[in-house]
Structure formats: structure tokens, C-alpha cells
Motif scaffolding. Structure first.
Motif, short mmCIF file in Angstrom:
data_model
loop_
_atom_site.label_atom_id
_atom_site.label_comp_id
_atom_site.label_asym_id
_atom_site.label_seq_id
_atom_site.Cartn_x
_atom_site.Cartn_y
_atom_site.Cartn_z
N PHE A 209 -3.69 4.28 -4.35
CA PHE A 209 -3.32 5.72 -3.87
C PHE A 209 -2.46 6.69 -4.34
CE2 PHE A 209 -5.31 4.28 0.16
CZ PHE A 209 -5.21 3.13 0.18
N LEU B 209 4.99 1.02 -5.19
CA LEU B 209 4.99 2.15 -5.95
C LEU B 209 4.77 1.86 -7.74
CD1 LEU B 209 5.99 4.98 -6.06
CD2 LEU B 209 8.14 4.40 -6.69
N PHE C 283 -1.20 10.93 1.79
CA PHE C 283 -1.91 10.05 0.76
C PHE C 283 -3.23 10.60 1.12
CE2 PHE C 283 0.82 6.42 0.06
CZ PHE C 283 1.66 6.76 1.15
N GLY C 284 -4.03 10.28 -0.39
CA GLY C 284 -5.37 10.25 -0.78
C GLY C 284 -6.06 9.15 0.08
N ALA C 285 -7.44 9.25 0.04
CA ALA C 285 -8.34 8.33 0.67
C ALA C 285 -8.39 6.95 -0.16
CB ALA C 285 -9.52 8.76 0.83
N TYR D 114 0.48 4.66 -5.87
CA TYR D 114 0.89 3.55 -5.25
C TYR D 114 -0.46 2.52 -5.52
CZ TYR D 114 4.99 4.92 -2.56
OH TYR D 114 6.34 5.33 -1.94
N GLU E 256 -6.80 -1.41 -4.90
CA GLU E 256 -6.82 0.03 -4.19
C GLU E 256 -5.53 0.70 -4.72
OE1 GLU E 256 -8.20 0.30 -0.14
OE2 GLU E 256 -9.16 2.26 -0.59
N GLN F 23 -2.14 -1.04 -4.03
CA GLN F 23 -2.45 -2.14 -2.80
C GLN F 23 -3.26 -3.07 -3.03
OE1 GLN F 23 -4.10 -0.42 0.87
NE2 GLN F 23 -2.46 -1.72 2.19
N ASN G 189 -4.52 -7.47 1.05
CA ASN G 189 -3.75 -7.96 1.97
C ASN G 189 -2.39 -7.99 1.94
OD1 ASN G 189 -5.89 -8.95 3.70
ND2 ASN G 189 -6.20 -10.72 2.17
N GLN G 190 -1.90 -6.82 1.02
CA GLN G 190 -0.62 -6.76 0.84
C GLN G 190 -0.26 -5.05 1.14
OE1 GLN G 190 1.02 -7.90 -2.87
NE2 GLN G 190 -0.32 -9.85 -3.23
N GLY G 191 1.15 -4.85 0.99
CA GLY G 191 1.35 -3.50 1.46
C GLY G 191 1.31 -2.82 0.14
N LEU G 192 1.84 -1.33 -0.05
CA LEU G 192 1.94 -0.63 -0.98
C LEU G 192 2.93 -0.87 -1.84
CD1 LEU G 192 -0.11 0.95 1.33
CD2 LEU G 192 0.47 3.00 -0.03
#
Lengths: 113, 116
Positions: free
Chosen positions: A90, A46, A103-105, A36, A88, A38, A41-44
Motif C-alpha cells: 500500500f 512500514l 491509502f491507495g487501493a 506499507y 499486498e 501487508q 492475515n497480518q497488519g500493515l
């Protein structure tokens, strides 16, 4: 329970250079794997997913990932990044018999001109 | 197609106050998830609904967190009372069903909570 390790917390890269984001998971059984993205300021969103079949998975925005069962890895690559790829990323894993996504960090990719 | 909607986008409260977040999933999606994303970490599942029933709330701190999904559509997540460590982004996601076949989860923009 599944766990995911993203080996790099931050990856700086120049525009038009290639990038690889590393992801390893802990499981000896079949899994489903996801990447994913990101944006600030947004969602994840795919990027791509591996369920079965070909180990090379192509996703949106020119990204691809390769599933390696023997190394329990699912590394994400892009041959040439753009400024807009700054975000970012994930990696996530899911047991086919379960519904939970682990999820990973995350890995922060910063693309510079 | 409209995505997952969440409100508010930002919230600042003092510790021991209460707060509520709202989520409207993609139309027709039976499964709804609430995640907590603490700064520097990946999202962690708090609770999952299938229609209006709870499938999994094993990681929900039930002494202070509650969630409901009346009528199997919208959902609210409440924290009462809030603690400093609840500062995080709360993400809502939805999917058509919760099968084990790699169903894609679609995420909303999240609510960023700061507890002072």
C-alpha cells in the motif's frame, strides 16, 4: 484531501526478478509519502517513508522508492524478489499539516518460483 | 517491544447484531487510530484519539459505530446494529504523537468481521 492511485492491482513476478510498483498522488503541495506491506492475515508494516531530502529512499527488505515531485509519483522497487515478498503493498500520503494517512487501493504481488 | 494487540482476530455475526473490538496500543503511544479495510481497498480512517480525547471522527458512521479510549490506553470499537456492508478488516494503529512530521503508525493484525 489527498488521494493516491496505485496503477497496478496485481503484479505477478518470478523469483529473483525485479519488481516495480507504481504510485501516484494528487497534490500540488508538499506531502509525506509512505509504503506499507501487508502479509497474509497480518497488519500493515512500514517499508519506507519520504519526508524530505534525498528523493531516493531506502527501506527494509531491500526495497527502495523514488520521489518524483514533477510527476507526483512515488514508485517502489526491488531489484530481486523472493518468495517471501508475496504480499499486498500500500502506498499512502499525508499532508505535513494534517495527521490523516490516505491509502491507495493496494497492489498484490505474487512471487513465483 | 510488544506491538499493537487486537482481539478477537475473527468474528462472524448476523446482521442487526452488535459486536465489539478491542485494541491495546504500543506502550507509551499517545495516539490511537481505528481503520476500516474493505476487501480490495486500502484502509480508511474511522476515528483518531489523542490520549483519551477524540481528534477526528468525521468518517465514523455515528448512527451505528462508537468508540472509546478510557484512560488513554486501550480502546474499543463497537458496531450496533451491524449491516452487511460492515464486513471488513478493522485495523488498530498507534503512534507516539500525532504531529505532522511523518510520525510512523504501527498497525495491529486486525479483526476480520463477517456480517451474514
Amino acid at each position: 484531501a489527498q488521494s493516491v492511485t496505485q496503477l497496478d492491482s496485481q503484479v505477478p513476478v518470478f523469483e529473483e526478478a525485479p519488481v516495480e510498483l507504481r504510485c501516484n498522488y494528487s497534490s500540488s503541495v508538499s506531502v509525506y509519502l509512505f509504503w506499507y506491506v501487508q502479509y497474509p492475515n497480518q497488519g500493515l508494516q512500514l517499508l519506507l517513508k519520504y519526508l524530505s531530502g534525498s528523493t531516493l529512499v531506502k527501506g527494509i527488505n531491500g526495497f527502495e522508492a523514488e520521489f518524483n515531485k514533477s510527476q507526483t509519483s512515488f514508485h517502489l522497487r526491488k531489484p530481486s524478489v523472493h518468495i517471501s515478498d508475496t504480499a499486498e503493498y500500500f502506498c499512502a500520503v499525508r499532508d505535513p499539516n494534517d495527521y490523516k494517512l490516505s491509502f491507495g487501493a493496494g497492489t498484490t504481488v505474487t512471487v513465483r518460483a | 517491544e510488544a506491538g499493537v494487540a487486537q482481539s478477537p482476530r475473527y468474528k462472524i455475526i448476523e446482521k442487526r447484531q452488535s459486536v465489539a473490538f478491542w485494541c491495546n496500543p504500543i506502550s507509551g503511544h499517545a495516539t490511537l487510530y481505528w481503520y476500516q479495510q474493505i476487501l480490495g481497498q486500502g484502509p480508511k480512517l474511522l476515528i483518531q484519539f489523542q490520549n483519551n480525547g477524540v481528534v477526528d471522527d468525521s468518517q465514523l458512521p455515528k448512527d451505528r459505530f462508537s468508540a472509546e479510549r478510557l484512560k488513554g490506553v486501550d480502546s474499543t470499537l463497537k458496531i450496533q446494529p451491524a449491516k452487511l456492508e460492515d464486513s471488513a478488516v478493522y485495523l488498530c494503529a498507534s503512534s507516539l504523537v500525532a504531529s505532522g512530521r511523518g510520525e510512523t503508525q504501527y498497525f495491529g493484525p486486525g479483526t476480520r468481521l463477517l456480517v451474514l
